[in-house]
Design an enzyme around this catalytic site. Structure first.
Site, PDB file in Angstrom:
ATOM      1  N   ALA A 101      43.842  41.181  29.093  1.00 50.14           N
ATOM      2  CA  ALA A 101      44.461  42.001  28.039  1.00 50.14           C
ATOM      3  C   ALA A 101      44.608  43.439  28.516  1.00 50.14           C
ATOM      4  CB  ALA A 101      43.612  41.952  26.768  1.00 50.14           C
ATOM      5  N   ASP A 102      45.503  44.161  27.861  1.00 49.07           N
ATOM      6  CA  ASP A 102      45.662  45.587  28.123  1.00 49.07           C
ATOM      7  C   ASP A 102      46.075  46.267  26.823  1.00 49.07           C
ATOM      8  OD1 ASP A 102      45.762  47.621  30.463  1.00 49.07           O
ATOM      9  OD2 ASP A 102      47.491  48.102  29.212  1.00 49.07           O
ATOM     10  N   THR A 103      45.532  47.464  26.606  1.00 45.62           N
ATOM     11  CA  THR A 103      45.808  48.226  25.390  1.00 45.62           C
ATOM     12  C   THR A 103      46.305  49.616  25.760  1.00 45.62           C
ATOM     13  OG1 THR A 103      44.046  47.070  24.195  1.00 45.62           O
ATOM     14  CG2 THR A 103      44.792  49.159  23.257  1.00 45.62           C
TER      15      THR A 103
ATOM     16  N   ALA B 136      48.428  43.776  24.597  1.00 41.88           N
ATOM     17  CA  ALA B 136      49.039  42.540  25.079  1.00 41.88           C
ATOM     18  C   ALA B 136      47.940  41.650  25.650  1.00 41.88           C
ATOM     19  CB  ALA B 136      50.079  42.833  26.156  1.00 41.88           C
TER      20      ALA B 136
END
Length: 192
Positions: free
Chosen positions: A75-77, A112
């Protein structure tokens, strides 16, 4: 229905304590094998396209071979405000500048998530609007000195003091702002 019945080995490709805590809260057993992919991305990407690219990049750089019973979650924020990305600050001054810029405004948080098995991959994202009150310099400096949010996009944790005193309104998933859209993740895991 429990996902561990289908995938015996769930791998969280993240060292984020918040993602670890949130995935645990969904009731899944998993191991942690963080991705050490760099967070460079093409500069033509905007908004949600950036974490989508980075979540997939983290999955692609997984150090290992996925078997039929493995499921990798990366995930990445990012924080996005007025057409600009706010990543993790490198120091106090950058953190202060970020919070001063976000002060009194609405910004969006995009997370995501990439789900990858030996023969399938899906990527999805969630978006949350966060409305901050106008901060004083004293509030910003107190928060940075006490909480040192240098591992957090936008230089803040929604679940910390600044979130308690500074958020006027949230539209969308609170947990998305923490770094994992758990409702959407659960739905996508059940479909996967």
């Amino acid at each position: 229905m429990h996902l561990n019945k289908f995938f015996f080995n769930i791998i969280l490709g993240s060292s984020s304590p918040r993602r670890n805590e949130l995935l645990k809260s969904l009731g899944f057993d998993f191991v942690i094998n963080p991705s050490y992919a760099d967070e460079d991305y093409p500069l033509n990407l905007k908004g949600h396209e950036i974490p989508v690219f980075l979540a997939e990049k983290k999955a692609s750089s997984f150090n290992g071979v996925l078997t039929e019973t493995d499921l990798l979650i990366t995930a990445d924020t990012i924080v996005w405000c007025e057409g600009e990305i706010f990543n993790k600050p490198i120091n106090f001054e950058e953190g202060k500048l970020m919070l001063q810029t976000l002060s009194g405004k609405m910004h969006e948080v995009f997370t995501a998530v990439c789900l990858k098995s030996a023969n399938k991959q899906i990527i999805f994202y969630d978006a949350t609007k966060v409305y901050f009150k106008k901060f004083t310099n004293e509030e910003i400096e107190y928060y940075l000195n006490k909480y040192k949010p240098y591992d957090k996009a936008g230089s803040y944790g929604v679940q910390e003091w600044i979130g308690y005193i500074g958020i006027e309104k949230i539209e969308g998933s609170f947990y998305n702002v923490m770094g994992l859209p758990v409702k959407k993740l659960h739905e996508e895991l059940m479909k996967f």
